[in-house]
Design an enzyme around this catalytic site. Structure first.
Site, short mmCIF file in Angstrom:
data_model
loop_
_atom_site.label_atom_id
_atom_site.label_comp_id
_atom_site.label_asym_id
_atom_site.label_seq_id
_atom_site.Cartn_x
_atom_site.Cartn_y
_atom_site.Cartn_z
N HIS A 1 0.86 -1.31 -0.03
CA HIS A 1 0.16 -0.01 0.11
C HIS A 1 0.87 1.38 0.06
O HIS A 1 1.85 1.22 0.36
CB HIS A 1 -0.85 0.04 1.19
CG HIS A 1 -0.47 0.03 2.49
ND1 HIS A 1 -0.15 -1.15 3.27
CD2 HIS A 1 0.03 1.08 3.43
CE1 HIS A 1 0.44 -0.68 4.33
NE2 HIS A 1 0.49 0.45 4.57
N HIS B 1 4.07 6.96 3.99
CA HIS B 1 4.95 6.17 3.50
C HIS B 1 4.45 4.98 2.62
O HIS B 1 3.58 5.22 2.12
CB HIS B 1 5.04 5.16 5.16
CG HIS B 1 3.83 4.34 5.54
ND1 HIS B 1 3.26 4.66 6.44
CD2 HIS B 1 3.38 3.22 5.30
CE1 HIS B 1 1.87 4.06 6.68
NE2 HIS B 1 2.47 3.00 5.99
N GLU C 1 7.73 1.07 5.14
CA GLU C 1 7.04 -0.02 6.09
C GLU C 1 7.43 -1.39 5.21
O GLU C 1 7.09 -1.50 3.96
CB GLU C 1 5.55 0.20 6.26
CG GLU C 1 4.98 -0.91 7.06
CD GLU C 1 3.41 -0.52 7.21
OE1 GLU C 1 2.86 0.01 6.33
OE2 GLU C 1 2.93 -1.23 8.17
#
Ligand code: CO
Length: 134
Positions: A7, A79, A130
């Site tokens: 994502h 992020h 991440e």
């Protein structure tokens, strides 16, 4: 080592307005808001054919994205999340290469119920990364 883009997370000052924009203007599949008290955020997942967008809004005191929104009042990309098969192996390899892992360096359970880690943006071309084990 890294796999799919899981994502892209976007911090937003108004979760309802951003959700409505993705749903009504962009025509995306928008899920209901989800509170993540362990991470200090409320999250809305938007499903795209090839990845997800994660809208983030601060939840509670000391949210990790409150400062980001202060600096970026209209919101912004916060992020990117890449998938890895083995998060501990990925962490150890990145640490050996000199990358900084945020927090205590141990994976936490993320918004999808899977272990995640964050890598210092200064070590990754100014982008908070991440990693999520899938
Ligand atoms: Co994320």
């Amino acid at each position: 080592m890294i796999g799919r883009l899981n994502h892209v997370a976007i911090a937003v000052p108004d979760l309802e307005a951003a959700s409505a924009q993705y749903r009504d203007t962009l025509g995306a599949k928008v899920n209901p808001p989800q509170d993540e008290p362990d991470h200090g955020v409320t999250v809305v997942f938007i499903e795209l054919p090839n990845t997800k967008i994660e809208l983030l809004h601060p939840l509670g005191e000391g949210s990790p994205i409150a400062g980001f929104l202060e600096k970026n009042p209209s919101g912004g990309i916060h992020h990117v999340c890449y998938e890895v098969e083995d998060i501990l192996a990925a962490r150890d390899k990145l640490k050996a290469a000199g990358a900084r892992v945020l927090g205590d360096g141990e994976p936490k359970i993320g918004a999808h119920g899977k272990p995640v880690l964050f890598l210092h943006p200064k070590d990754f071309t100014g982008t908070l990364v991440e990693l999520e084990e899938v």
